[in-house]
Design an enzyme around this catalytic site. Structure first.
Site, PDB file in Angstrom:
ATOM      1  N   GLU A  61     -12.197  47.439   2.652  1.00  0.00           N
ATOM      2  CA  GLU A  61     -13.010  46.857   1.586  1.00  0.00           C
ATOM      3  C   GLU A  61     -14.485  47.162   1.830  1.00  0.00           C
ATOM      4  OE1 GLU A  61     -11.462  45.677  -0.891  1.00  0.00           O
ATOM      5  OE2 GLU A  61      -9.531  44.989  -0.160  1.00  0.00           O
ATOM      6  N   CYS A  63     -10.261  35.707   0.916  1.00  0.00           N
ATOM      7  CA  CYS A  63     -10.641  36.947   1.612  1.00  0.00           C
ATOM      8  C   CYS A  63     -12.002  37.451   1.142  1.00  0.00           C
ATOM      9  CB  CYS A  63      -9.582  38.030   1.406  1.00  0.00           C
ATOM     10  SG  CYS A  63      -8.036  37.707   2.271  1.00  0.00           S
ATOM     11  N   HIS A  93      -7.819  44.603   4.535  1.00  0.00           N
ATOM     12  CA  HIS A  93      -6.591  43.954   4.063  1.00  0.00           C
ATOM     13  C   HIS A  93      -5.405  44.700   4.680  1.00  0.00           C
ATOM     14  CE1 HIS A  93      -8.330  41.681   0.509  1.00  0.00           C
ATOM     15  NE2 HIS A  93      -7.518  40.821   1.105  1.00  0.00           N
TER      16      HIS A  93
END
Length: 155
Positions: free
Chosen positions: A41, A103, A122
């Site tokens: 991410e 998250c 993730h």
């Protein structure tokens, strides 16, 4: 450190990490039950947190930090990491959207407190092909590459 699926407690723990440990980099790992691989991410988003946490709450106004930046980018170039890192047996995926739940909230708060010196990965659930040992080795390889970007892989 395992963070709870509770916005306020996650925020408190992330603040504590940055103020007491003062790390060079904080790497967060979250479970994405439908992830087709390991997802790197790039940024955290400030708004849109409407889903309730394990205690039935969500941030006031659906926002991490009132008047905070709309998004915060990691100082780690996840696209470069994605292009230059491969792990046999699992796909590595680049993403600019960690969802709008704990998250992404945790990632934004860590980027905010750490002035961009955070990363979020993730991972898929454990399975026959993605064992804890396999995932641990894959994450170790990825984190070593992150440290190279920080110029601290020897420490």
């Amino acid at each position: 450190m395992q963070l709870p699926v509770v916005y306020q407690k996650a925020k408190e723990q992330v603040f504590k990490i940055w103020t007491t440990l003062q790390p060079l980099l904080t790497v967060h790992v979250g479970l994405a039950s439908s992830a087709p691989g390991i997802i790197l991410e790039q940024c955290g988003k400030n708004k849109g947190y409407r889903e309730r946490d394990a205690c039935g709450f969500h941030p006031e106004g659906g926002c991490c930090v009132p008047d905070g930046p709309e998004k915060i980018e990691s100082t780690i170039n996840m696209k470069t990491l994605w292009k230059n890192t491969s792990v046999e047996g699992i796909d590595i995926i680049f993403s600019r959207d960690a969802g709008r739940y704990i998250c992404d909230y945790t990632y934004y708060m860590s980027l905010y407190y750490g002035q961009g010196r955070a990363a979020f990965i993730h991972v898929p659930p454990l399975s026959r092909s993605v064992t804890a040992d396999f995932l641990g080795k894959a994450l170790q390889r990825i984190i070593l590459e992150m440290l190279k970007q920080c110029g601290k892989e020897g420490e």
